[in-house]
Design a protein around this motif. Structure first.
Motif, PDB file in Angstrom:
ATOM      1  N   GLN A 162      -6.260   0.507  -5.098  1.00 47.84           N
ATOM      2  CA  GLN A 162      -5.197   0.323  -4.863  1.00 47.84           C
ATOM      3  C   GLN A 162      -4.214   1.487  -4.143  1.00 47.84           C
ATOM      4  O   GLN A 162      -3.394   1.176  -3.610  1.00 47.84           O
ATOM      5  CB  GLN A 162      -4.182  -0.446  -5.572  1.00 47.84           C
ATOM      6  N   SER A 163      -5.063   2.995  -4.961  1.00 50.40           N
ATOM      7  CA  SER A 163      -3.946   3.578  -4.710  1.00 50.40           C
ATOM      8  C   SER A 163      -5.187   4.880  -3.262  1.00 50.40           C
ATOM      9  O   SER A 163      -4.267   6.063  -2.325  1.00 50.40           O
ATOM     10  CB  SER A 163      -3.370   4.633  -5.602  1.00 50.40           C
ATOM     11  N   GLN A 164      -5.384   4.429  -3.015  1.00 53.99           N
ATOM     12  CA  GLN A 164      -6.768   5.138  -2.003  1.00 53.99           C
ATOM     13  C   GLN A 164      -7.000   4.103  -0.860  1.00 53.99           C
ATOM     14  O   GLN A 164      -7.720   4.841  -0.372  1.00 53.99           O
ATOM     15  CB  GLN A 164      -7.882   5.667  -1.967  1.00 53.99           C
ATOM     16  N   THR A 165      -6.373   2.678  -0.544  1.00 53.59           N
ATOM     17  CA  THR A 165      -6.875   2.488   0.802  1.00 53.59           C
ATOM     18  C   THR A 165      -5.145   2.373   1.317  1.00 53.59           C
ATOM     19  O   THR A 165      -4.215   2.254   0.359  1.00 53.59           O
ATOM     20  CB  THR A 165      -7.198   1.628   0.528  1.00 53.59           C
ATOM     21  N   GLN A 166      -5.324   2.492   2.234  1.00 55.08           N
ATOM     22  CA  GLN A 166      -3.728   2.128   2.758  1.00 55.08           C
ATOM     23  C   GLN A 166      -3.835   0.551   3.215  1.00 55.08           C
ATOM     24  O   GLN A 166      -2.747   0.248   2.962  1.00 55.08           O
ATOM     25  CB  GLN A 166      -3.917   2.755   4.424  1.00 55.08           C
ATOM     26  N   LEU A 167      -5.092  -0.146   3.933  1.00 55.11           N
ATOM     27  CA  LEU A 167      -4.462  -1.157   4.604  1.00 55.11           C
ATOM     28  C   LEU A 167      -4.261  -2.520   3.506  1.00 55.11           C
ATOM     29  O   LEU A 167      -3.606  -2.897   3.240  1.00 55.11           O
ATOM     30  CB  LEU A 167      -5.285  -1.927   5.746  1.00 55.11           C
TER      31      LEU A 167
END
Lengths: 717, 717
Positions: free
Chosen positions: A393-398
């Motif tokens: 949840q913190s290291q993805t953008q989309l």
């Protein structure tokens, strides 16, 4: 001689006499430690520092996630260059690069508006509300206890903010024992007044990060404005400087080794009073595992960047933050091992429990303490999975955007007061801002590889940690995972900003049946995440209920040792005191507590990050330091080192001398002190400050702003 | 503050008062500086140190290219682990790894013979022979001057060695002003008595090379033997310990900050009295160019090693030496720049010449000085080519062997006395040893690639630097070069040891017409190399003739400044004095002058090079230091730092206290001092020594050898 030294360290940490300036004190505690403060060299009256809503402590403000201070009666604020970096960046463009060149407003009319979401918070209220918060919680347990506390807190916040112009929050001290309602005036028109060039403000950059000796002029001057009616307002030309209730006075002299200093600021979070089991979890599992997993993500981003220049740019900031995190966690691990923290904490806790066994209230406290321990242990069962889902949840953008949109839709189905924190109406603007940022930080190929790295690890976890929704969505094998990711990312339209913002406007029911591949995936995952959230809250509720028993025992135990206990940091205003202190970092290696301009020249290579600007180098060569030299060393000071108790969030904290005058600005810790969020080891814990003599010299001789020096009450020499 | 600091540095270097312990004094000069020595804290009589052939200085011996000292009346010799490393390696095999495990002889019968070419040299004569050396040279110039000096020197050496059992040499002091005949007893039976494990003797290895704080126990104990008749002899069982004319006494106490220390040894070469133009050449051209070229060779060897494990092993030592050289040259460059050496030397030389202009002997000296300067400038014309040819001869194994065989054949055509130094009868045994070593250090593919790297650069040089013989042999294009190397290395038989040794036995005429491809190639190149040699000697002859004028001016100039001048180092016995001194290496960074065993544990990672042996770690944990602790710090010392004036060749030099007792063994310099071969900067020049308390503690408690401690006169506690 590790064993012997360790023995000494244990003695120093545990012995009442050697409390060694540890402590992030609530201002209200300062009168209780008057004797300590006097002994350390403080010359003011501790009682005058007891109320953080009164002068002088109300001159200390919250700036972003960090700290600053009013330094004139016309709203001038001093904080770090790195804290105000967004403001400098916002005002920079190809024609006018304020990052490179710095900025000196010639007068008030040239002060530049900050980015619109930049805020200064002035604490105006700090009231104990424990009874109100716990009124409904009594007799409840687990999730019900949590919900009662949460609802009471939200109600207090809503009531507090009703009048407008203020941000309110409820914070707990001592992990559920005490609750306070914090009321903060929110200043929205903040302007850039003076910033040194990057090669001064951030001299040494990553190479010198966490490094002492340091040579950065990490300061920036801002000014807060209010509307013509004196109330907080958005930027407008006709606004006028905010007249703060109090401001700090910049000292005319500096400090040197052994001098008393104190600091006020908003330290973010510490874990000093966590249980021995939590110390062990942190050292033996969490830090090494987090570092290994984050390194795998770093490898993915670096590898992708080699082949794709655009991806490299888009992920530069995420990579930087990963590397920072890895470095920080590794340093924390190294430090906790060096301080033998697990064993020290274990012995301390065992001694406390043994002592408690002989006290009358052991019969009521001990069962609750044991229950808290059991709850903590139960929380570790899914720790591998939770770490992976946290990074997902913190290291993805989309994917993060899709999950956030679905969660917001879910929360919108409830009355605002019952919504999850971070998903209330007051948070929607922030969410919109985040959804907009995705554009410049996202590449589908990189995101798929990051997800593959995380979810492959998830797939290998034991069955007990699996979530049916995740297994169904991503499959149980790497091949199924790859197929899903390829299909979803090829089909989703969330890569377009308009589509994401559209999702923000859509009705909850619309989103739930959206035919966007990624929104559908997020909808499938949501029940699992909500369930984990529920479980977490139930555990947190139990800990809120039970941990005060542990704290009560600890406070009583320390009291009979002759020691006061400060609450762990929680982003509220704290005061720490100590002295300007050298560091004996390793065998035969000593660091003096003041650096000088000579060190800037020594480090200078002419290339970033050691590319001091020519005007600075010329001024150093000229040596026109009259009025600014450190009298003891005869050199021109740049930064100084103290043993003040700080952590993240203390950036920009004003450092005061024994008379309460401003002598420095906190901006970093040494590498050896990264573990101080868990354990204060007096041998190694140091804080790094800009010496305001350096700031004043720069303003006087190098990038002159004599009108500002006059306003600061320290005119040019 | 570079400029200011530099100004100070210049003042310190030039002012008579601040000679600051600089100096590698000839023992005969010590009575002249009696006052300085006394002021520094020396408690003995300088006159007793004036004769290096008498006690105590005749206890100081030459070991390989370094230094050692007799420490018992039964021939025990103390030197560095790294100086005796070849002896340890020679006695190691897969079954008995003395490098890994160290060695402790249980008694004299267990002492292990060194490699047969290992030598200890005891100076027994040191006589001024200037008149004899220059008798025939007067009135000559250039090559004729050189030949006259060379012939006179060789005649003196031959006469001196006639009796047998001694090595003689003629050395010049002050670059041609004075000549001395040195006579040395050559001890050929040397045995290994005590060596710590590599992880003690070389703790930190390359990572800590040139590093302070240091934690290596870099010492080894050897014993010299002689034949039953008391004369030098090859190893034989019946040999008996050599009874030296004198030996040093190990101190029972140690030293700490500020204490007087002195050191005697064989510093190899310094350039302190070279001209400003030579300083500029070194800083602006030679060092950067050498580093770049050596890095290219390093890349070749590392790259080859990745693909070929055997090549990796065979070139390990050469790679190590290249890396050492690169690091050393880079450090020298950095240091000379930090000390602003070119400009300091330029100003000093200009001041000297200005002063000279006002003296009566300017009329005779100045023209000769100008002529020397012109000669130096002329020598730079082919410097790029000469650097490449130097590396070609030092960094190849087989080509070097072929060139050496051809050169030897060439020289054998002359009477022995007229042969080139290094190719006389007395040198043939050494050449044979080198030819034998090739076997374990050679791989044809690697050598071809090294040659390609060097000769490709040669091919790109301007025409004026080209040599017809080289162009003919290797071609003018990379393709021709590759063809030649492939052909020659495929055909040559010199890869076989027997063939190389055969070449040594062959008559000169045989070799000249040898049909071995590499010997043929070497024969083709030889005329060019001989021609360059001729040119070099002509220049050297001129400089031998003219440079004394420069030295005469310098000595006179220094004399009126109140300063004595020591000759530049030339591998003869020198004495330096100073004190145990901390190092302020950078702004706010201080290094204490003593390290302790705590630092061994701090650095220890468990993996090479920080893999302290378990017995050592256990002993440190136990802390049984009684009798060995440093009383001031209460810690167990390991190494110490002084400001003694040293350079390469001083490895193993005994470090003495004010009473002349042995307290340490020199083994390295700090990184900041690498440039001291050109300029002694008192701010940074330090020497690193093993503290003999550490050696004694190891011998007492960790790897016991109480019989040795008794023989050293410092029995186990």
């Amino acid at each position: 001689m590790r064993l012997k030294t360790m023995g000494l360290a244990i003695a120093m940490l545990l012995a009442p006499a050697a409390q060694a300036d540890e402590g992030m004190w609530m201002p209200s505690q300062l009168p209780d430690i008057t004797e300590q403060l006097r002994k350390a060299g403080f010359r003011g009256k501790p009682a005058e520092l007891a109320d953080l809503t009164k002068a002088p402590l109300n001159a200390v403000v919250k700036v972003g996630g960090a700290t600053g201070a009013f330094v004139s009666d016309q709203g001038l604020v001093l904080t770090n260059h790195h804290v105000a970096f967004g403001v400098i960046q916002y005002n920079s463009n190809a024609q006018r690069d304020l990052i490179r060149d710095g900025y000196v407003a010639a007068d008030r009319s040239e002060e530049l508006p900050a980015n619109p979401d930049f805020r200064l918070l002035v604490t105006t209220g700090f009231d104990k509300v424990t009874d109100k918060v716990l009124a409904d919680a009594h007799g409840k347990t687990g999730r019900a206890y949590y919900d009662a506390v949460d609802a009471a807190g939200k109600a207090l916040v809503a009531e507090c903010e009703r009048a407008g112009g203020v941000r309110c929050s409820v914070v707990t001290m001592f992990y559920g024992r005490d609750f306070y309602l914090v009321k903060q005036l929110e200043l929205r028109d903040v302007r850039l007044v003076y910033a040194p060039p990057r090669a001064i403000g951030n001299y040494g950059d990553e190479v010198d990060n966490f490094v002492w000796p340091r040579h950065a002029g990490d300061f920036t001057v801002l000014r807060a404005y209010v509307g013509p009616d004196g109330k907080p307002a958005d930027y407008a030309k006709e606004n006028r400087p905010y007249v703060p209730p109090a401001h700090l006075q910049v000292a005319r002299d500096g400090v040197n080794e052994g001098d008393y200093v104190m600091l006020a600021g908003y330290p973010g979070i510490t874990y000093r009073h966590r249980s021995a089991a939590e110390f062990a979890d942190q050292v033996e599992w969490r830090l090494p595992t987090a570092v290994a997993t984050m390194k795998a993500l770093q490898d993915v981003i670096e590898d992708a960047g080699k082949a794709d220049a655009q991806a490299k740019i888009r992920y530069a900031s995420q990579l930087q933050s990963l590397k920072n995190g890895i470095k920080r966690f590794s340093g924390e691990l190294e430090g906790l091992q060096r301080s033998d923290a697990v064993s020290v904490r274990r012995k301390d806790e065992a001694a406390m429990l043994a002592w408690l066994g002989k006290q009358p209230d052991a019969r009521t406290l001990r069962p609750r303490i044991d229950a808290a321990m059991a709850e903590i242990a139960a929380g570790n069962v899914g720790r591998e999975r939770d770490l992976l889902l946290g990074l997902l949840q913190s290291q993805t953008q989309l994917l993060r955007s899709a999950l956030r949109l679905q969660r917001l839709a879910h929360e919108r189905g409830k009355p605002d007061a019952e919504r999850e924190s971070g998903y209330q109406q007051r948070d929607e603007e922030l969410i919109a801002g985040q959804l907009r940022q995705v554009q410049r930080r996202y590449d589908p190929a990189v995101e798929k590889r990051l997800l593959t790295t995380l979810l492959t690890r998830y797939q290998q976890l034991p069955a007990a940690q699996h979530l049916p929704e995740f297994d169904a969505a991503f499959g149980r094998t790497p091949a199924e995972l790859m197929g899903t990711l390829d299909r979803v990312y090829a089909a989703t339209k969330l890569g377009e900003e308009a589509q994401r913002l559209q999702g923000l406007k859509a009705a909850p029911t619309e989103l739930a049946v959206s035919d966007d591949a990624l929104l559908k995936l997020a909808a499938k995952l949501q029940p699992a995440l909500l369930r984990l959230d529920d479980e977490r809250k139930a555990r947190e509720g139990e800990l809120l209920r039970l941990r005060p028993a542990y704290m009560q025992a600890l406070i009583a135990y320390r009291e009979q040792q002759g020691r006061a206990v400060y609450p762990d940091a929680n982003s509220t205003l704290r005061v720490s005191y100590g002295k300007v202190t050298p560091l004996k970092a390793r065998d035969a290696v000593s660091y003096a507590p003041l650096t000088s301009t000579a060190g800037i020249v020594e480090k200078n290579t002419g290339t970033e990050p050691f590319d001091a600007p020519k005007p600075l180098l010329d001024a150093i060569a000229k040596g026109d330091y009259a009025g600014y030299l450190d009298p003891k060393s005869g050199t021109m000071p740049v930064d100084f080192l103290s043993n003040l108790d700080t952590t993240g969030g203390n950036s920009g904290s004003p450092v005061l001398n024994a008379k309460g005058e401003l002598v420095g600005l906190n901006f970093d810790s040494n590498w050896e002190a990264v573990s101080a969020s868990w354990m204060f080891d007096p041998r190694y814990k140091r804080a790094i400050h800009v010496d305001l003599r350096y700031m004043r010299w720069l303003m006087d001789k190098v990038y002159p702003a004599h009108w500002l020096l006059a306003e600061l009450g320290t005119p040019a020499r």
